[in-house]
Design a protein around this motif. Sequence first.
Motif, short mmCIF file in Angstrom:
data_model
loop_
_atom_site.label_atom_id
_atom_site.label_comp_id
_atom_site.label_asym_id
_atom_site.label_seq_id
_atom_site.Cartn_x
_atom_site.Cartn_y
_atom_site.Cartn_z
N UNK A 133 37.23 -0.65 -9.27
CA UNK A 133 35.80 -0.74 -9.49
C UNK A 133 35.19 0.65 -9.38
N UNK A 134 34.43 1.03 -10.32
CA UNK A 134 33.77 2.33 -10.30
C UNK A 134 32.58 2.29 -9.35
N UNK A 135 32.09 3.47 -9.01
CA UNK A 135 30.92 3.53 -8.14
C UNK A 135 29.70 3.04 -8.90
N UNK A 136 28.72 2.54 -8.14
CA UNK A 136 27.46 2.09 -8.72
C UNK A 136 26.34 2.98 -8.19
N UNK A 137 25.34 3.19 -9.01
CA UNK A 137 24.19 3.98 -8.60
C UNK A 137 23.20 3.05 -7.91
N UNK A 138 22.81 3.42 -6.71
CA UNK A 138 21.85 2.61 -5.95
C UNK A 138 20.52 3.34 -5.87
N UNK A 139 19.46 2.56 -5.77
CA UNK A 139 18.13 3.14 -5.61
C UNK A 139 17.33 2.28 -4.63
N UNK A 140 16.08 2.65 -4.44
CA UNK A 140 15.23 1.96 -3.47
C UNK A 140 15.13 0.47 -3.78
N UNK A 141 15.11 0.10 -5.04
CA UNK A 141 14.93 -1.29 -5.42
C UNK A 141 16.14 -2.16 -5.10
N UNK A 142 17.35 -1.64 -5.20
CA UNK A 142 18.53 -2.50 -5.03
C UNK A 142 19.38 -2.18 -3.80
N UNK A 143 18.97 -1.21 -2.99
CA UNK A 143 19.77 -0.78 -1.85
C UNK A 143 19.97 -1.91 -0.83
N UNK A 144 18.88 -2.47 -0.31
CA UNK A 144 18.98 -3.52 0.71
C UNK A 144 19.73 -4.74 0.19
N UNK A 145 19.43 -5.14 -1.03
CA UNK A 145 20.09 -6.31 -1.61
C UNK A 145 21.60 -6.07 -1.72
N UNK A 146 21.99 -4.87 -2.12
CA UNK A 146 23.42 -4.55 -2.24
C UNK A 146 24.09 -4.63 -0.88
N UNK A 147 23.46 -4.07 0.15
CA UNK A 147 24.05 -4.11 1.49
C UNK A 147 24.15 -5.53 2.02
N UNK A 148 23.14 -6.35 1.76
CA UNK A 148 23.11 -7.71 2.30
C UNK A 148 23.94 -8.71 1.50
N UNK A 149 24.16 -8.46 0.22
CA UNK A 149 24.85 -9.42 -0.63
C UNK A 149 26.35 -9.17 -0.75
N UNK A 150 26.85 -8.14 -0.10
CA UNK A 150 28.27 -7.80 -0.21
C UNK A 150 28.89 -7.67 1.18
N UNK A 151 30.15 -8.05 1.27
CA UNK A 151 30.88 -7.99 2.54
C UNK A 151 30.97 -6.57 3.08
N UNK A 152 31.34 -5.62 2.21
CA UNK A 152 31.56 -4.26 2.65
C UNK A 152 31.02 -3.28 1.60
N UNK A 153 30.18 -2.35 2.05
CA UNK A 153 29.56 -1.40 1.14
C UNK A 153 29.67 0.01 1.72
N UNK A 154 30.19 0.92 0.91
CA UNK A 154 30.25 2.34 1.26
C UNK A 154 29.20 3.04 0.39
N UNK A 155 28.33 3.82 1.01
CA UNK A 155 27.28 4.52 0.26
C UNK A 155 27.39 6.02 0.51
N UNK A 156 27.45 6.77 -0.58
CA UNK A 156 27.48 8.23 -0.55
C UNK A 156 26.08 8.72 -0.90
N UNK A 157 25.37 9.29 0.09
CA UNK A 157 24.09 9.94 -0.16
C UNK A 157 24.41 11.38 -0.54
N UNK A 158 23.97 11.82 -1.70
CA UNK A 158 24.37 13.10 -2.24
C UNK A 158 23.24 13.76 -3.02
N UNK A 159 23.48 14.98 -3.48
CA UNK A 159 22.53 15.70 -4.33
C UNK A 159 23.31 16.55 -5.33
N UNK A 160 22.73 16.72 -6.50
CA UNK A 160 23.41 17.46 -7.57
C UNK A 160 23.63 18.93 -7.20
N UNK A 161 22.75 19.50 -6.39
CA UNK A 161 22.82 20.92 -6.02
C UNK A 161 23.77 21.18 -4.85
#
Length: 117
Positions: A1-29
């Motif tokens: 499974x490839x990574x998914x882009x998360x944003x303010x609208x879907x972040x909480x739902x993603x964390x709550x609707x899945x057993x295990x979630x790894x999130x990389x907070x990053x910046x292009x620079x």
Amino acid sequence: MATVTLNTQDFEKTLNDNELVFVDFWATWCGPCRAFGPIFEQASNENPDIVFGKVDIDENQDLAVAAGIQAVPTLLIAKKGQVVFKQAGALRASDLDDLIKQAKSLDVDAGDTQLSE
């Protein structure tokens, strides 16, 4: 499974609707973010049972502030909607693999609340 882009609208739902979630907070620079990105992507391909999400802090500043992100890259791990790990700094592939094993075996229902660093 490839990574998914998360944003303010879907972040909480993603964390709550899945057993295990790894999130990389990053910046292009961010050089360390760019170095960690391929490691994170490889882990997502090797672990299709885990959701791997990426949050660009420049595009989601409110979310980064709400999550208490003070440096990038920061890895956040949630199990059953509960944050069990959050650490700034790029990881080696072997360290990420170790965290994945720990997170899979963590029993939040039995009161386990954190992974070791």
